[in-house]
Enzyme design. Structure first.
Site, mmCIF file in Angstrom:
data_model
loop_
_atom_site.group_PDB
_atom_site.id
_atom_site.type_symbol
_atom_site.label_atom_id
_atom_site.label_comp_id
_atom_site.label_asym_id
_atom_site.label_seq_id
_atom_site.Cartn_x
_atom_site.Cartn_y
_atom_site.Cartn_z
ATOM 1 N N SER A 248 20.288 45.233 33.157
ATOM 2 C CA SER A 248 19.526 46.463 33.380
ATOM 3 C C SER A 248 18.811 46.971 32.134
ATOM 4 O O SER A 248 17.913 47.794 32.237
ATOM 5 C CB SER A 248 20.436 47.567 33.929
ATOM 6 O OG SER A 248 21.340 48.001 32.943
ATOM 7 N N LYS B 299 22.522 53.059 29.275
ATOM 8 C CA LYS B 299 21.113 53.231 29.657
ATOM 9 C C LYS B 299 20.405 53.949 28.518
ATOM 10 O O LYS B 299 21.017 54.408 27.554
ATOM 11 C CB LYS B 299 20.978 54.061 30.939
ATOM 12 C CG LYS B 299 21.761 53.573 32.136
ATOM 13 C CD LYS B 299 21.201 52.312 32.745
ATOM 14 C CE LYS B 299 22.047 51.862 33.933
ATOM 15 N NZ LYS B 299 21.633 50.545 34.459
#
Length: 367
Positions: free
Chosen positions: A44, A131
């Protein structure tokens, strides 16, 4: 004579036991208050961070959190190593505080946090996610055709951020070209498969979809046998946050969305309930929350407005089309923030065709 030998043996055993206990206590304190090791498990964040990167996560930047779940085996998280046996008991839950750090969470920091949408765990025992913090408390975020805007200002895309492209070629793209431009990734379910998928295209041409950073897309466009390399945009998706049927948003065209900050006074309505529902029902320790016919009540008290109790953040993966992030599950509460990712200390390539160690990534600082 035997008593002296027994005392000597007990002395050696006692020394090793004391040394082991000290090492565990020291490692636990360092892990809690200063630095913790973290592994990149998914793609990701590619290609900013790669699967197989081992990171140091700093707790001192934002300040370490005091323990909430105290009945836990040292140096574990959720389960005992190599098993599915829980490594903690949630019988005792202490109030949690954050000790002073030397900075706050800033826009574009790479942050490790507890995954807020996970159910069935205390907040500090939820899965660890990593993230990029795109929006901080008080910001208004909007995404237009994959371009992120914060408070109306365009956000620079990380250099290695990936998104999905459609590639149309006159000939089939070979393995050598894929390796030269790094258009592949190891997939543990399909060892050695390249991340280039054949999709329907013009007759007589070869059409593919692939996850690429912008600079690779530009390089591919220069090849004689490549006809075009164009972005693929996501369609409207009712599953994106805040799952409001009135919103026609997608992961590429999203918002505008306000990110709540501590002290905000919010009037809760039918139109914005889905935006604030998790905050009020899950993240801020409210009891007996009922929302019916546009009216909010907490613990039997009807409330026209709600005061936000902590800051919230909006997180996105650098791999914009392959990231389960805030665009799907919403805000990250301040008390879920673990620390800032600061350095890659080791990197192992799991692709069996490649060298095991990515030497160039070792001791790289994270932007």
């Amino acid at each position: 004579m035997s008593n002296k030998k027994d005392k000597k043996k007990k002395g050696v055993v006692q020394e090793w036991t004391d040394a082991l206990i000290f090492a565990v206590i020291a490692a636990t304190l360092i892990r809690w208050a200063a630095f913790e090791a973290f592994t990149i498990p998914t793609s990701s964040m590619e290609k900013s961070l790669l699967v197989g990167d081992y990171l140091f996560v700093s707790k001192v930047h934002y300040g370490p959190r005091t323990p909430k779940t105290v009945l836990q085996l040292p140096l574990t998280h959720q389960t005992i190593w190599g098993t599915q046996i829980p490594s903690f008991l949630d019988w005792i839950q202490l109030p949690q505080f954050r000790l002073p750090g030397f900075t706050d969470v800033k826009n574009n920091d790479v942050v490790v946090f507890n995954y807020p949408a996970e159910e069935g765990f205390p907040s500090d025992m939820k899965l660890n996610y990593i993230k990029r913090c795109i929006g901080i408390a008080g910001d208004t975020l909007q995404i237009k055709n994959q371009e992120v805007f914060i408070n109306g200002n365009r956000v620079e895309v990380p250099e290695d951020s990936e998104t999905q492209y459609r590639i149309v070629s006159k000939t089939q793209i070979g393995k050598r070209t894929l390796e030269r431009y790094n258009v592949y990734a190891y997939d543990h379910m399909n060892v050695g498969h390249y991340k280039l998928k054949m999709i329907p295209g013009p007759e007589g041409k070869f059409s593919y979809s692939a996850m690429l950073p912008l600079h690779t897309a530009k390089e591919l466009r220069k090849l004689d046998f490549i006809e075009s390399v164009e972005k693929i945009y996501a369609r409207e998706d009712p599953s994106v946050f805040p799952q409001n049927p009135n919103n026609v948003w997608s992961i590429d065209n999203f918002g505008p969305l306000y990110i709540p900050k501590e002290g905000d006074v919010v009037k809760i309505t039918k139109d914005n309930w889905s935006q604030y529902e998790d905050i009020i029902t899950k993240y801020e320790d409210n009891e007996n929350v009922v929302f019916k016919d546009g009216q909010l009540s907490i613990d039997g008290q009807v409330q026209d407005t709600y005061i936000i109790k902590q800051n919230y953040y909006f997180m996105m993966g650098d791999n914009r089309h392959n990231s389960l992030d805030s665009r799907y599950w919403g805000y990250v509460p301040a008390d879920h923030i673990i620390g800032k990712a600061v350095m890659v200390w080791m990197s192992m390539d799991r692709n069996p065709d490649a060298s095991a160690v990515r030497w160039r990534r070792i001791f790289n600082f994270i932007d």
